[in-house]
Design a protein around this motif. Structure first.
Motif, PDB file in Angstrom:
ATOM      1  N   LYS A 207       3.940  10.642  13.620  1.00  0.00           N
ATOM      2  CA  LYS A 207       3.684  10.613  15.060  1.00  0.00           C
ATOM      3  C   LYS A 207       2.191  10.417  15.322  1.00  0.00           C
ATOM      4  O   LYS A 207       1.800   9.698  16.251  1.00  0.00           O
ATOM      5  N   GLN A 208       1.382  11.031  14.473  1.00  0.00           N
ATOM      6  CA  GLN A 208      -0.068  10.877  14.608  1.00  0.00           C
ATOM      7  C   GLN A 208      -0.463   9.398  14.445  1.00  0.00           C
ATOM      8  O   GLN A 208      -1.276   8.866  15.197  1.00  0.00           O
ATOM      9  N   ALA A 209       0.139   8.743  13.466  1.00  0.00           N
ATOM     10  CA  ALA A 209      -0.182   7.327  13.233  1.00  0.00           C
ATOM     11  C   ALA A 209       0.295   6.460  14.400  1.00  0.00           C
ATOM     12  O   ALA A 209      -0.406   5.539  14.831  1.00  0.00           O
ATOM     13  N   TRP A 210       1.496   6.767  14.935  1.00  0.00           N
ATOM     14  CA  TRP A 210       1.993   5.988  16.078  1.00  0.00           C
ATOM     15  C   TRP A 210       1.130   6.222  17.315  1.00  0.00           C
ATOM     16  O   TRP A 210       0.880   5.302  18.096  1.00  0.00           O
TER      17      TRP A 210
ATOM     18  N   PHE B 165       0.851  -1.205   0.000  1.00  0.00           N
ATOM     19  CA  PHE B 165       0.000   0.000   0.000  1.00  0.00           C
ATOM     20  C   PHE B 165       0.882   1.249   0.000  1.00  0.00           C
ATOM     21  O   PHE B 165       1.907   1.305   0.671  1.00  0.00           O
ATOM     22  N   GLN B 166       0.459   2.236  -0.746  1.00  0.00           N
ATOM     23  CA  GLN B 166       1.134   3.543  -0.750  1.00  0.00           C
ATOM     24  C   GLN B 166       0.088   4.649  -0.712  1.00  0.00           C
ATOM     25  O   GLN B 166      -0.746   4.685  -1.611  1.00  0.00           O
ATOM     26  N   PRO B 167       0.127   5.569   0.281  1.00  0.00           N
ATOM     27  CA  PRO B 167       1.052   5.520   1.416  1.00  0.00           C
ATOM     28  C   PRO B 167       0.876   4.260   2.261  1.00  0.00           C
ATOM     29  O   PRO B 167      -0.197   3.700   2.335  1.00  0.00           O
ATOM     30  N   ARG B 168       2.014   3.883   2.893  1.00  0.00           N
ATOM     31  CA  ARG B 168       2.038   2.688   3.710  1.00  0.00           C
ATOM     32  C   ARG B 168       1.096   2.830   4.909  1.00  0.00           C
ATOM     33  O   ARG B 168       0.832   3.932   5.383  1.00  0.00           O
ATOM     34  N   VAL B 169       0.597   1.691   5.376  1.00  0.00           N
ATOM     35  CA  VAL B 169      -0.275   1.660   6.548  1.00  0.00           C
ATOM     36  C   VAL B 169       0.273   0.641   7.542  1.00  0.00           C
ATOM     37  O   VAL B 169       1.025  -0.260   7.180  1.00  0.00           O
ATOM     38  N   SER B 170      -0.130   0.799   8.813  1.00  0.00           N
ATOM     39  CA  SER B 170       0.363  -0.108   9.850  1.00  0.00           C
ATOM     40  C   SER B 170      -0.377  -1.433   9.787  1.00  0.00           C
ATOM     41  O   SER B 170      -1.480  -1.531   9.248  1.00  0.00           O
TER      42      SER B 170
ATOM     43  N   PRO C 276      -8.734  -4.317 -11.076  1.00  0.00           N
ATOM     44  CA  PRO C 276      -8.583  -2.921 -11.499  1.00  0.00           C
ATOM     45  C   PRO C 276      -7.138  -2.598 -11.878  1.00  0.00           C
ATOM     46  O   PRO C 276      -6.206  -3.263 -11.423  1.00  0.00           O
ATOM     47  N   ASP C 277      -6.964  -1.562 -12.716  1.00  0.00           N
ATOM     48  CA  ASP C 277      -5.598  -1.215 -13.133  1.00  0.00           C
ATOM     49  C   ASP C 277      -4.946  -0.169 -12.237  1.00  0.00           C
ATOM     50  O   ASP C 277      -3.775   0.169 -12.430  1.00  0.00           O
ATOM     51  N   THR C 278      -5.696   0.346 -11.265  1.00  0.00           N
ATOM     52  CA  THR C 278      -5.060   1.228 -10.281  1.00  0.00           C
ATOM     53  C   THR C 278      -5.302   0.654  -8.886  1.00  0.00           C
ATOM     54  O   THR C 278      -6.365   0.091  -8.613  1.00  0.00           O
ATOM     55  N   PRO C 279      -4.308   0.785  -7.994  1.00  0.00           N
ATOM     56  CA  PRO C 279      -4.471   0.213  -6.654  1.00  0.00           C
ATOM     57  C   PRO C 279      -5.498   0.981  -5.836  1.00  0.00           C
ATOM     58  O   PRO C 279      -5.573   2.207  -5.906  1.00  0.00           O
ATOM     59  N   SER C 280      -6.280   0.252  -5.064  1.00  0.00           N
ATOM     60  CA  SER C 280      -7.174   0.903  -4.110  1.00  0.00           C
ATOM     61  C   SER C 280      -6.373   1.253  -2.858  1.00  0.00           C
ATOM     62  O   SER C 280      -5.237   0.798  -2.687  1.00  0.00           O
ATOM     63  N   TRP C 281      -6.973   2.055  -1.993  1.00  0.00           N
ATOM     64  CA  TRP C 281      -6.319   2.400  -0.725  1.00  0.00           C
ATOM     65  C   TRP C 281      -7.368   2.498   0.367  1.00  0.00           C
ATOM     66  O   TRP C 281      -8.454   3.062   0.149  1.00  0.00           O
ATOM     67  N   ASN C 282      -7.067   1.937   1.500  1.00  0.00           N
ATOM     68  CA  ASN C 282      -7.887   2.153   2.705  1.00  0.00           C
ATOM     69  C   ASN C 282      -6.960   2.038   3.906  1.00  0.00           C
ATOM     70  O   ASN C 282      -5.877   1.455   3.810  1.00  0.00           O
ATOM     71  N   PRO C 283      -7.365   2.636   5.040  1.00  0.00           N
ATOM     72  CA  PRO C 283      -6.394   2.769   6.145  1.00  0.00           C
ATOM     73  C   PRO C 283      -5.979   1.451   6.779  1.00  0.00           C
ATOM     74  O   PRO C 283      -4.927   1.387   7.423  1.00  0.00           O
ATOM     75  N   ALA C 284      -6.783   0.391   6.611  1.00  0.00           N
ATOM     76  CA  ALA C 284      -6.409  -0.893   7.210  1.00  0.00           C
ATOM     77  C   ALA C 284      -5.557  -1.733   6.265  1.00  0.00           C
ATOM     78  O   ALA C 284      -5.022  -2.757   6.670  1.00  0.00           O
TER      79      ALA C 284
END
Lengths: 411, 110
Positions: free
Chosen positions: B73-76, A148-153, A388-396
């Motif tokens: 920092k917000q994410a952490w 994922f970009q931006p990366r997620v935890s 899809p040809d573009t990546p989706s993004w969600n916070p999880a």
């Protein structure tokens, strides 16, 4: 290339098990213990240890020791459509996992909004109900999160938090019928033997709507690929929810509760939710989006015999092979493109082992002139849904299924 | 769709399952006793490493945290609060800021 014969997936179960056995024998070599893998995650870190320290498991990518998160090394997916048990990925939420299961003492309770509470022994399940078999992909909701970009935890998986097995077990419907579901039941909740370290933390539980639970496809598996499950894959019983993400496939299943109210427990209502948008996608930072529980899987496809960065001869045919799955239905077609999606060509599909499983595909590509190519692979499922040809993004970091690209240099 | 192992036999056998079920179920289960490996990996030394080692390693090993990408920092902060509020991590209030600072220093967005 000499690979243009029958697919390697067309092995008998006997041969599949022989392959598993051979892999196991190789594990005693101490060199394995030192091995590292570098996952190509954007921005890193990508270095992971290849661990062989988990009982009943072969070499696995170590994402977390406790509770275990073990990823299947990607080259395993080239061996065929059934992922060997000893390299099937592993994902636990809580660290208190029983390490000893006595098959004579284990029981599965069926309770709640039913006419008769049941306590079923393994003998009752193996020998008292019709056996059924089904090939189905088990894929973590967050498989490929590390891309994922931006990366997620979260668990920073590459593409190996998935696997396909031939599951043997009994229909959930038959078990529910034995207990007698009362009118007014709305959901069925599933719980396993794992427990949180902190006593008041939410026990891992997932629910399915009553009609889904009784659809005759959801099953309680006691074997995968013809053998009992490795303990870390959920021995002795695991829920199998064909076409749905693995979060519902409760491991070490020992408690089934029929509910007359919608489940409000944390793991069903709060965790594992996705934006109720196309491709579960939102813009980073976007808020106020309606969230719903994650549910059906979406189509994916991968090249398995050629890694990104490989070289092939320009102007000559090169053999390409991989796997695809339709998500919540079968694979209709797998297509490839060597011109960044301007034109697409059909690959040849391998044997259909069941609509919920992996399907192997193969083709020959000819890269006409020397240079760098991105080879795209796209699965379209039998409901007509294409990747899809573009990546989706969600916070999880859930439900990644963008068309994959393999960089190949023609020389 | 399900493939019954002996589809006709199974269809006919629902009322008298045990013998037939044995016939169609070649799997026999064996009890299992294993030891799961643990990790003795600690968070790298630094300001706040005691706080994170003492508060976090009871529930999970350090490796997955060290595998995380750079996050703001917000994410952490959100991550540590999730551990406390959703997963009931018994982290002393005075340690929360220390742990967030440690993670932001170690794995902060560049």
């Amino acid at each position: 290339m000499a690979e243009n014969g029958a697919f390697r997936s067309m092995v008998t179960r006997r041969r599949l098990l022989a392959v598993v056995g051979a892999t196991g024998a190789a594990l005693t070599k101490p060199a394995w213990a030192q091995r590292m893998v570098d996952l190509p995650l954007p921005g890193g870190p990508g270095a992971r240890e290849i661990t062989t320290t988990f009982p009943q498991k072969g070499p696995m990518i170590l994402q977390r020791t406790r509770p275990p998160l073990l990823e299947t090394p990607f080259e395993v997916f080239d061996k065929g459509v059934f992922t060997p048990n000893d390299q099937f990925y592993v994902r636990w939420h809580w660290a208190l996992i029983p390490t000893e299961i006595d098959i004579d003492k284990f029981s599965l309770s069926v309770r709640g909004h039913v006419n008769k509470t049941l306590s079923l022994s393994l003998n009752d399940i193996l020998h008292g109900l019709p056996s059924v078999q089904l090939s189905a992909v088990n894929q973590c909701s967050g498989n490929s999160r590390g891309f994922f970009q931006p990366r997620v935890s979260g668990g920073e998986w590459a593409n190996g938090a998935m696997g396909n097995a031939l599951w043997t077990g009994v229909r959930l419907k038959d078990v529910l019928d034995k207990a007698g579901v009362k009118p007014g039941a709305v959901q069925v909740r599933f719980k396993g033997l794992d427990e949180p370290v902190v006593a008041d933390a939410p026990h891992f539980m997932k629910s399915l709507d009553i009609d889904h639970a009784r659809d005759g496809e959801v099953m309680i598996a006691y074997a995968m690929n013809g053998e009992q499950l490795p303990l870390v894959n959920g021995f002795p019983l695991r829920l199998v929810v064909p076409g749905w993400y693995a979060t519902y496939w409760v491991k070490m299943l020992n408690d089934i509760e029929v509910l007359d109210q919608p489940d409000t427990n944390y793991w069903t209502k709060v965790a594992y939710t996705i934006p109720d948008t196309q491709h579960a996608s939102i813009k980073p930072g976007e808020t106020g989006v309606k969230m719903i529980p994650i549910n059906r899987m979406v189509p994916r496809s991968f090249v398995t015999n050629v890694a990104s960065g490989s070289k092939v001869n320009a102007g000559a045919p090169s053999f390409l092979r991989g796997i695809a799955f339709g998500g919540d239905c079968g694979v209709a077609s797998v297509d490839f493109s060597i011109d960044r999606g301007q034109s697409w060509h059909q690959a040849q599909l391998g044997k259909d082992e069941g609509k919920y499983g992996f399907r192997q595909w193969q083709t020959h590509i000819t890269l006409p002139t020397p240079g760098e190519y991105s080879v795209l692979i796209r699965c379209t499922n039998s409901n007509g849904v294409a990747q899809p040809d573009t990546p989706s993004w969600n916070p999880a970091g859930f439900m990644r299924n963008v068309i994959e690209s393999t960089d190949i240099m023609a020389v | 769709m399900f493939r019954n192992l002996l589809s006709l036999a199974v269809l006919l056998s629902i009322a008298s399952t045990p013998l037939v079920a044995r016939a169609v179920t070649p799997v026999e289960l064996k009890s299992v006793k294993i030891d799961l490996p643990d990790s003795d990996k600690m968070f790298p030394d630094g300001s706040g490493s005691d706080a994170i080692n003492n508060n976090c390693l009871a529930c999970h090993s350090a490796d997955m945290v060290l595998n995380q990408p750079s996050l703001s920092k917000q994410a952490w902060t959100a991550e540590v609060n999730k551990m406390i509020n959703n997963y009931k991590a018994p982290i002393a209030p005075e340690d929360v800021g220390t742990i967030v600072e440690y993670l932001t220093t170690l794995k902060g967005a560049k």
